[in-house]
Design a protein around this motif. Structure first.
Motif, PDB file in Angstrom:
ATOM      1  N   MET A  38       0.981  -1.047  -0.057  1.00 46.18           N
ATOM      2  CA  MET A  38      -0.003   0.102  -0.160  1.00 46.18           C
ATOM      3  C   MET A  38       0.776   1.203   0.079  1.00 46.18           C
ATOM      4  SD  MET A  38      -3.247   0.838   2.444  1.00 46.18           S
ATOM      5  CE  MET A  38      -3.259   2.399   3.080  1.00 46.18           C
ATOM      6  N   VAL A  39       0.391   2.061  -0.639  1.00 45.08           N
ATOM      7  CA  VAL A  39       1.387   3.394  -0.931  1.00 45.08           C
ATOM      8  C   VAL A  39       0.930   4.571   0.254  1.00 45.08           C
ATOM      9  CG1 VAL A  39       1.787   5.295  -2.211  1.00 45.08           C
ATOM     10  CG2 VAL A  39       1.637   3.259  -3.354  1.00 45.08           C
ATOM     11  N   GLU A  40       1.695   5.014   0.912  1.00 45.24           N
ATOM     12  CA  GLU A  40       1.182   5.924   1.856  1.00 45.24           C
ATOM     13  C   GLU A  40       1.543   7.261   1.410  1.00 45.24           C
ATOM     14  OE1 GLU A  40       3.356   5.447   5.873  1.00 45.24           O
ATOM     15  OE2 GLU A  40       3.190   3.066   5.376  1.00 45.24           O
ATOM     16  N   PHE A  41       0.929   8.288   1.564  1.00 49.30           N
ATOM     17  CA  PHE A  41       0.828   9.703   1.079  1.00 49.30           C
ATOM     18  C   PHE A  41       1.863  10.444   1.705  1.00 49.30           C
ATOM     19  CE2 PHE A  41      -3.498   8.628  -0.486  1.00 49.30           C
ATOM     20  CZ  PHE A  41      -3.332   9.076  -1.693  1.00 49.30           C
ATOM     21  N   GLY A  42       2.831  11.112   0.945  1.00 49.45           N
ATOM     22  CA  GLY A  42       3.962  11.996   1.687  1.00 49.45           C
ATOM     23  C   GLY A  42       5.163  11.229   1.803  1.00 49.45           C
ATOM     24  N   ILE A  89       9.058   6.805  -2.820  1.00 48.39           N
ATOM     25  CA  ILE A  89       9.068   5.650  -3.273  1.00 48.39           C
ATOM     26  C   ILE A  89      10.405   5.732  -4.193  1.00 48.39           C
ATOM     27  CG2 ILE A  89       8.144   3.784  -4.649  1.00 48.39           C
ATOM     28  CD1 ILE A  89       5.471   4.767  -3.709  1.00 48.39           C
ATOM     29  N   TYR A  90      11.564   4.671  -3.972  1.00 49.50           N
ATOM     30  CA  TYR A  90      12.495   4.801  -4.913  1.00 49.50           C
ATOM     31  C   TYR A  90      12.456   3.371  -5.434  1.00 49.50           C
ATOM     32  CZ  TYR A  90      14.108   8.694  -2.142  1.00 49.50           C
ATOM     33  OH  TYR A  90      14.288  10.017  -1.490  1.00 49.50           O
ATOM     34  N   PRO A  91      12.525   3.515  -6.757  1.00 51.05           N
ATOM     35  CA  PRO A  91      12.753   2.261  -7.407  1.00 51.05           C
ATOM     36  C   PRO A  91      13.964   1.620  -7.315  1.00 51.05           C
ATOM     37  CG  PRO A  91      13.283   4.036  -9.190  1.00 51.05           C
ATOM     38  CD  PRO A  91      12.806   4.710  -7.846  1.00 51.05           C
TER      39      PRO A  91
END
Length: 81
Positions: free
Chosen positions: A1-5, A8-10
């Protein structure tokens, strides 16, 4: 799940280079011992592309093999495009 703020680094992908006693193979280039000469082959960036070949010295092959020189260094040294 993505958290706002949250940033994210590939994952970093390193170019794999295969080495033997007589050849080095990178993703778009190689140096191979052919008939006693070290032949540097690379994908040309010129219009129309294609594979280009250039003979390099044994010392340069050994420097690339030992990671003291890169394929980009070869292109600069021999003024290749």
């Amino acid at each position: 799940m993505v958290e706002f703020g949250k940033k994210i680094y590939p994952p970093k992908k390193g170019a794999t280079v295969e080495k033997t006693d007589t050849s080095i193979k990178g993703p778009h280039w190689s140096i191979t011992l052919i008939d006693g000469k070290y032949v540097y082959e690379y994908v040309s960036g010129s219009h129309g592309g294609g594979i280009k070949r250039h003979v390099v010295s044994k010392e340069d092959f050994e420097a690339v093999h030992a990671d003291r020189m890169t394929d980009y260094d070869l292109a600069l040294k021999y003024d290749l495009s």
